[in-house]
Scaffold this motif. Sequence first.
Motif, mmCIF file in Angstrom:
data_model
loop_
_atom_site.group_PDB
_atom_site.id
_atom_site.type_symbol
_atom_site.label_atom_id
_atom_site.label_comp_id
_atom_site.label_asym_id
_atom_site.label_seq_id
_atom_site.Cartn_x
_atom_site.Cartn_y
_atom_site.Cartn_z
ATOM 1 N N HIS A 142 39.021 45.883 37.149
ATOM 2 C CA HIS A 142 39.384 47.220 36.658
ATOM 3 C C HIS A 142 40.986 45.857 35.513
ATOM 4 C CE1 HIS A 142 38.959 49.887 39.767
ATOM 5 N NE2 HIS A 142 39.835 50.804 39.231
ATOM 6 N N PRO A 143 40.725 46.593 34.754
ATOM 7 C CA PRO A 143 42.071 45.442 33.628
ATOM 8 C C PRO A 143 42.735 44.668 34.461
ATOM 9 C CG PRO A 143 42.182 47.871 32.790
ATOM 10 C CD PRO A 143 41.290 47.338 33.750
ATOM 11 N N GLU A 144 42.521 43.447 34.100
ATOM 12 C CA GLU A 144 43.857 42.177 34.807
ATOM 13 C C GLU A 144 45.173 42.873 35.026
ATOM 14 O OE1 GLU A 144 44.347 37.032 33.914
ATOM 15 O OE2 GLU A 144 43.872 38.420 32.652
ATOM 16 N N THR A 145 46.173 43.107 34.241
ATOM 17 C CA THR A 145 47.403 43.312 34.222
ATOM 18 C C THR A 145 47.120 44.623 34.859
ATOM 19 O OG1 THR A 145 47.651 42.095 32.500
ATOM 20 C CG2 THR A 145 49.057 43.928 33.432
ATOM 21 N N GLU A 146 47.022 45.699 35.171
ATOM 22 C CA GLU A 146 46.544 45.985 36.182
ATOM 23 C C GLU A 146 46.182 46.490 37.572
ATOM 24 O OE1 GLU A 146 44.861 51.697 36.646
ATOM 25 O OE2 GLU A 146 44.029 50.030 34.922
ATOM 26 N N ARG A 147 45.032 45.325 37.706
ATOM 27 C CA ARG A 147 44.138 45.614 38.761
ATOM 28 C C ARG A 147 45.871 44.251 39.794
ATOM 29 N NH1 ARG A 147 41.615 40.998 38.040
ATOM 30 N NH2 ARG A 147 41.153 41.874 36.808
ATOM 31 N N ILE A 148 46.775 43.053 38.896
ATOM 32 C CA ILE A 148 47.190 42.507 39.543
ATOM 33 C C ILE A 148 48.948 43.474 39.916
ATOM 34 C CG2 ILE A 148 49.137 40.061 39.395
ATOM 35 C CD1 ILE A 148 47.267 39.820 37.556
ATOM 36 N N ALA A 149 48.913 44.266 39.328
ATOM 37 C CA ALA A 149 50.471 44.916 39.308
ATOM 38 C C ALA A 149 49.811 45.877 40.882
ATOM 39 C CB ALA A 149 50.438 46.163 38.168
ATOM 40 N N LYS A 150 48.218 46.704 40.288
ATOM 41 C CA LYS A 150 48.318 47.514 41.732
ATOM 42 C C LYS A 150 47.989 47.175 43.631
ATOM 43 C CE LYS A 150 48.114 51.661 39.198
ATOM 44 N NZ LYS A 150 47.442 52.657 38.224
ATOM 45 N N ILE A 151 46.400 45.669 43.178
ATOM 46 C CA ILE A 151 46.173 44.912 44.184
ATOM 47 C C ILE A 151 46.033 43.600 43.989
ATOM 48 C CG2 ILE A 151 44.931 47.278 44.729
ATOM 49 C CD1 ILE A 151 42.427 45.383 43.758
ATOM 50 N N GLN A 152 47.417 43.198 43.867
ATOM 51 C CA GLN A 152 47.584 41.770 43.879
ATOM 52 C C GLN A 152 46.445 41.169 43.638
ATOM 53 O OE1 GLN A 152 50.274 43.567 45.718
ATOM 54 N NE2 GLN A 152 50.322 44.101 44.084
ATOM 55 N N GLN A 153 45.001 41.355 42.770
ATOM 56 C CA GLN A 153 43.756 40.665 42.656
ATOM 57 C C GLN A 153 43.414 39.943 41.363
ATOM 58 O OE1 GLN A 153 39.985 42.591 43.325
ATOM 59 N NE2 GLN A 153 39.611 42.187 44.662
ATOM 60 N N HIS A 154 43.159 38.769 41.414
ATOM 61 C CA HIS A 154 43.583 37.671 40.730
ATOM 62 C C HIS A 154 42.578 36.863 40.407
ATOM 63 C CE1 HIS A 154 46.043 35.792 37.189
ATOM 64 N NE2 HIS A 154 45.407 36.423 36.637
ATOM 65 N N TRP A 155 41.544 37.702 40.705
ATOM 66 C CA TRP A 155 40.276 36.731 40.187
ATOM 67 C C TRP A 155 39.642 35.980 39.201
ATOM 68 C CZ3 TRP A 155 36.631 38.337 36.421
ATOM 69 C CH2 TRP A 155 36.961 39.152 35.908
#
Length: 909
Positions: free
Chosen positions: A682-695
Amino acid sequence: MASSRKYPLTAILTGIIINLSAWFPGLVKAETILGVVRSPLPTADWNSVESRLQSSRINYQTIDIDNLNSAEALQGLRVLFLPNVEVMTTDQIRILEQWVQQGGRLIASGTVGNRSTPLARERLRTLIGSYWAFPLSNPAAPITQSDRCQDQICRNITNWAPTVNTSGNVAGGVLIPATQASYTAGVWQGSSASAAAIATTQAIYLGWYWGRGESPEVDTAWLQAAINRDSAATPPPQSSVARQNTTIQTPPPRSNTGTSTTIQTPPQRSNTGTSTTIQTPPPANRVSNPNLASVNPRPSLLQLFTDPSEQSAPAGLEVKPGNDPIDNTTAILMREELESLLGRFENAVIASASGSTPINLQIASAEPKNPVTTIASVTTSIPSTRQNAIAQAQQAIKQFPELVAAQNWVAARRLWLDARQKLWENYPTDGERSGAEIRAVWLDRGTIVAARGEAGLAQIFDRLADAGINTVFFETLNAGYTIYPSRVAPAQNPLTVGWDPLAEAVKLAKARGMELHAWVWVFATANQRHNAVLRQPDSYLGPVLSAYPEWANLDNQGRTWHENDRKAYLDPANREVRSYLLRLVGEIAHNYQVDGIHLDYIRYPFQDANRNFNFGYGTASRTQFRDLTGVDPISITPGDVALWQQWTQFRADQVTSFVRDVRQLLNANYPNVILSAAVFPHPETERIAKIQQHWEVWARQGYLDLLVPMTYSLDTNRLQRITQPLTGPQQLGPTLIAPSVKLLDIPNVVAIDQIQALRDLPSGGYSIFAVETIDSNLQGFLRRTQNNGGNHSAIIPYRQPLQAASDRYLALKREWSFLLANDQLWIRESQLSSFRNQAEVLAQALQNLAESPNPQALSRAQRELATFQSQFNGYMTLHAREKPYQVKSWENRLASLDMLLRYGAHRLN
C-alpha cells in the motif's frame, strides 16, 4: 450554483492582486508567480496561447524550453504552466522533479510529452499524476467534478475548480489517473464521468489544448483557478542551499499538569460467552484534516490489511457479451488490458522459443517495411496457433476503438472477448525460462501438519524441487507456537509434538539444492482460527500472552483482540518482548542452520483513526512515549496533529528498530543468513498511518536482503500497477524484491500470466502463496519452464547477485538474438553498430565482475550499465513504435540488473 460557491480568502486576494497588477502596473507591483514554458509549437498555436494569456490579465513570464536546463531557471516561481508541450527530455523532466520537490507546482494542458521518449513519458505521468489516453471525437465542455460529488470529501478536495459556462466547448481528450494521489477535478459534460481535469498536490492537468479553442472563458477560468489553488498556499521555491538553513520549530509537549503520572489501563473487554464478528473496515482515505487535499476520494484498490493467507485480491475487469454502451473509461481499460496481455504473451513466446538460440547480435533489421509486421511472421520454433493468436489480438486492438466510436457495442465486445480468449487458450506453458531469479514459495503450518512426518514432508519437497523452486519460506513460529521443540518459546505446536518438522525441512531442502528460510510471525501471537483447530476457546490468548499478559499490544479501549482479523499482538515497544523474539531468532539460526529468516506480521495491527480504532497502548509504549513527550498517548487524537504524527512515528520506529536489531544479531553471529520480510504494498503514507510498517527505511538502510511485498490480485494488469511503484531504487536502496502471486481463486493460466508479469518488471524473482494451492497442472508448467534439467544448484540472486546479473543479461541478449535472427528487432542501420558494441561491452563488464568480484570491476559494470541504459531508448525508437510493452519490459529488466549490482555492492562492503 456559481453565486453560492465559496473560495478561500487567500485565493480571492491572490486573484485580486493579479488582476490589479495587470490593470495598474504602476500602482501594484505583483510578484510574478506563473512561468509559462514555450515549446516548439507552430507559430500560430503559440500566438494563440500567448494572446489568451495576455487577455486573461494573468501576470506571467515566458521561459523558453531550451533554457530549462537547471532548477535556477525556475527560481522564484510558484507555478509553472506547460501549455500543450509535446516534447520534453528526461533531463528537463528531472529539473521539474527537483523544482517540485522544493515546493513548485505544475499546470499542464494538451498532449503533454506525447512525442517524448517512453521513459520521459513515464516520468511525466508520475510527475503530473495522469496522462492523456485518447482524444474526444468532438469538442466538449469541461465541468467541475464537485458538482457531481456525492459526498463532502469529494467536494472538499475539488472546491478550487471553477464553475464556468458549460456551453464553452474545447478540443480535448480523456485523462487517466496514474498515481494513488490523483483525483478527478473536472469531467467532460455528457460523458460517463470521463476525466477532463486531474489533480494531485503538486500538479493539475487540463485535458484540452489550452488556447486553441473558441472558448477563452473556459481556458481562463480553469487556469486562474489552478493558479489560485497553488499560489495561495505555496511559497516560491528557494535554492537547495537556502532551504537547508530553515529551522523547523517543534511544538512544545502538551502539559499534563493536574493529571496523575500513573498510567490507567482501560478495563479489558471480556470475551466470555460472546461470539466474534469480523467487521470489515470502512472505505479508506477518510479526510479528517481539510488541508489534506491530496487524498483520493475513491477507496484505494487494496483496503484490507491482512496476512498472506487472508489478504483480499481485487477483482479484474469483467466484460460480458451484450449491447450495453461502452463508456470512454471502460473502453480505455479494455484496450489497455488487451494490449498488456498481448505484450506478456509475446514476451512469454520469445522466452519459450529462444532458449537454445546462439547469442549473436551481428544481424539486425532496419526500419520495418511494413509497420504492422508482428512476431506472428516468425516461424522458427513458434507454433502457428500462437502466431494466429497474436495476429488476432493485434487486429482486435486496431479495430476495437473503431467499433466503440461507431457504437457497435456487440461487435466490440465480441472482438475483445474472442481475442483475449485466444491468447489465454494458447498461452506458452513450455520452454525453459533462462536467467537467474528467486523462485520462492510459502510452506504453511497447515500443510506441514498434514504431512504428519518426514516421509510426507519429503514428498512436498520433491514436488517443489521438481518445479524448480529454490526458496522455501517454512512456517516456523505461528500464533505463539513454534513448529519445533523450543527452549525459548512456552510451547511447541501441539499438532507437531513428537517430531521436529524444522530439522527435517532443513535436511530435505539442502539435499535438493534449495534454500530453507524460517517464516516467523513476529508481533502477531494469538489467533482465534488456530484456537478452533486446537479446540481452544476463542478467548484463549495463546501460550505467550497467557504467560505474559503485560506484553500485549492494546487498543485505545484496552482490548487485546483485534476485532477484524481475530488476532492478538505483542507490544513492539516492550523490551522483554523484543528480547524474547530475538532469542527465538537466535535459537532458530543457531540450532537449525537455516538459510534465512523471513519476518511476517512485522507491523502493528490494522487501525483506522477515523473510527477511533487504534493500537499501541500497551503499558511499555505509553510509558516510553510519556517519558519522551510528557504526554500519555491515550489522551491524544488525530486532531492533535503534531502530537499524533509524533505518536505514529514513535510506533513506526519501534518496528523499524526491531528489524535493525534482527539484522545486527544475524550480522554478528550468522552473517550468511538471509533476512527477508513479507510486507504490504500500500502507499507509504497510508501504510505508516494504519500499520506503522515503514519498510522503505528498512530497505534503504540495508536491514533486509529481500523484500517480499504481498502484491495479490485477481487481475494481472492491476498486479503490475501495484508492483511497479515498489521497484525503484529510491524505495529499495540496496535491497532485492520478489513480489508475490496468490494462487487461491485464480485460474492456472492467470497465475502463469502473473509470473510472466513479474518477470517483466524490475524484480529479483517471484514468490507464490502457497504450496497447498499448486495443483498438478501448475506443477507441470513449473517443471517444464524452470526445472533446469534437474540441476538445482542454479544461481540464486540474493546468494550470488553479481553472477545473477551476468546470467540475466545473457538471457536478455539471447532473446534479442532470436528476434534479430527472425528480422523482428528493428534498429536503424546508423545505430546498429553502436548498439552491438555497447551491448558487448556491458556483457564483458558483467562477466568480469561475476568471475572476479571486486570494487573496481563493480564500478566499471555499474558505469557500463548506466551508459547502456541512457542510450537504450534511442536504440529502440523504431521497435517501441510497434512494441511499446516489450521495450518497457526490457528497460525493466535492465533496471533489475542495476538492483542486483546495488545489492552486490552492499554485500561486498
